[in-house]
Enzyme design. Sequence first.
Site: not given
Lengths: 431, 431
Positions: B271, B292, B403
């Site tokens: 950000e 792994h 938003k």
Amino acid sequence: MNVDIGNALASEASPGVSRASLERLDEQVAEAHERIERGMENAEHGYEALNLPERTDPDEIRAAVEPVADAEALVTVGIGGSSLGAATIVDALESDTETVFLDNVDPDWISRRLESLPLEKTAINVVSRSGTTAETLANFLVVREAFDSAGVDWTERTIVTTGDAGPLCDLADRHDLPSLKVPDGVPGRFSALSAVGMVAAAVCGHDLEALLEGAAAERETLAGSLFDCPAYAYGATAYALDQRGAGTNAVMPYAESLETFAEWFAQLWAESLGKDELGQTPVRALGVTDQHSQLQLYRAGPRDKLVTFLIAGTNEDRPIPETQVEDLAYLGDSTLGDLLKAEFEATEASLAAAGRPNVRLEIEQIDEYELGGLLYSMEAACVLAGELYGVNTFEQPAVEWAKKATRGLLGGGEFEEANAVAEKTELRVER
Amino acid sequence: MNVDIGNALASEASPGVSRASLERLDEQVAEAHERIERGMENAEHGYEALNLPERTDPDEIRAAVEPVADAEALVTVGIGGSSLGAATIVDALESDTETVFLDNVDPDWISRRLESLPLEKTAINVVSRSGTTAETLANFLVVREAFDSAGVDWTERTIVTTGDAGPLCDLADRHDLPSLKVPDGVPGRFSALSAVGMVAAAVCGHDLEALLEGAAAERETLAGSLFDCPAYAYGATAYALDQRGAGTNAVMPYAESLETFAEWFAQLWAESLGKDELGQTPVRALGVTDQHSQLQLYRAGPRDKLVTFLIAGTNEDRPIPETQVEDLAYLGDSTLGDLLKAEFEATEASLAAAGRPNVRLEIEQIDEYELGGLLYSMEAACVLAGELYGVNTFEQPAVEWAKKATRGLLGGGEFEEANAVAEKTELRVER
């Protein structure tokens, strides 16, 4: 599983793939599909994984877990492909069984996990094809000791999944433990739909047949064109985007219970395709949480990402209580499910509006059938992508070096790799 | 925190940075340091975050949590920077308090989390600077309702951390709730060492002074040369590697309890730096688990990655029980801590042997002091990197679009962004 690749088209995004390029790529898909079908028919190493929906026997798995039918908790001892498939299934589906996955050797953490378990009501699911995986065997020894200390007979509580030979196989014989086989020709990361992934599901009481049926339904869609097969549409699009600069693939499920799926996907994609300096880097994200963390980068950072959304109908919804606060009143007409859906649609649109490529994977709900289909589709997508890259999808040679070095460092033999550790170049800046 | 950048040198890795280039870069670091010091002195937006070790008042935070001193569980309602700092601290440190972070709006998951909590012994930590964050306020309404249904007075159990005005601030006034301030000039992702991150730590009984003292000790190292300051050494090296092709930064702690730290780092890095088509993509990994899973890609995939290892002394060790099995006997002389350390050293060396750049961050152990120092160092590293990139480190404009679209979709006003959702380009492939 359905796929929507509209937001990955060159008309919408940069990088993006044009419809004409997709049609040209479809000729390669047709050839790759023939290769895959041939590999499946001949039960070739790796391709055999795509036969699991027919090969796996749910009755055998249920019989193996019958002795621990009273289990209230399950500890799975395995790492990588011996753990992530099982974890993905049980984390996605609801159950009353507490599940713990010992897939790390951090001593603080292991001790705390073991202390929290009701050992007399706990089953042990130990998984290692070779029976010699250092982390898994060390943890299994620690778990056995904890059972011994608590006066609980671990031989009554343990199910072994391993290969045809090796220490775990011998141990199962010696103590007459229920034992299942890691299927031949199926690399760990492709083994979720075998005993490797399904013992845990069986202990938790999930519907094994539905998992396999969901996978089988996707197997039916495998076809010579990406436009006819959701799995291939995804694999081919991800490949095409990588070729055009999207070296990162951020997988973002919009359901907390699918967070582990993103981890499983990350292993599948990284270990299968990450070779010969090729391969797309998988990144695990989570909606809506990571909208408040990674979205800035995805929307405004380098144009090197494909974002893969995964959405599922919610099984249960919850209304947002009403509030008198004026600025928040709009929330009171909605449910949390509405909010989740709106957040997803808004985020998808926000990337599209910024010309950032994204793909949508959809499953109807989170249940055994849909989950089995999702896992199978991603495996088929990965196998297809491997054919398109021209890599050996089913090997993982680059992890061997560190295994030898570890063993050498612990005094388990002479390995030149261990010597390299002492020769490290330092440039230290200290506090 | 100490840093070792030896394996990121051009003599060892490709991409890598030569010593000569580091010395040239150090001139930019000196200028950036002056800019940072000036910003701190003048309490400028963002730079003010680096003053938190002196500005945060632990007594005030402890007083605020005094009414819930009996809490056996803590539910934190916040998202992004309002959640990750607190989660990083309490996940890293041991405590008897059960902690739940509601940082998503998945209804299935929220319902299950709330059902598992002993509400009469649960404290609520609600955090939102604006007091209008949709996810946080929706969840807070749901939590309040759950408390009401259980006959528990939520006003007796709630601590509010918010800005100077807004619905949460009004609510705290109306019900006379203990209330703390999100500090001015400190973006959420830089606020771990304020009330935003430390209320949870206080409820869990952690040593707030030690967190701040550890941070203050790192503040003392900030200097005009990357060779004198671990934080700057890290920030400058990560920047230099990105410039040379390592667009991905995989952060890999070797301790389960630091897994959340990698998430916190991912927000900080993404950000702050992900703008103007710049910024390194953070990837969260975990040792040994991801050896792994991701190691194949890191060692043999594209040369586009820096791997950042984070190692800590283990607080508690656990011997691996002996075994008669010949092939595993070498494990019986070791502890889990030895195995963890050998795995780390082997993995680090395996990347170095393949010429893949990596950096080692070291903390002495996992405790408040070292953790405070680690968080501060990474923030300072990020601020330095932001200066070197020349971006506005402290804004996040790209998240606003979604938003507004979300709000529009839920009927919270007219927003043109919401209309874009309906105009999505589709290319669907269905089962």
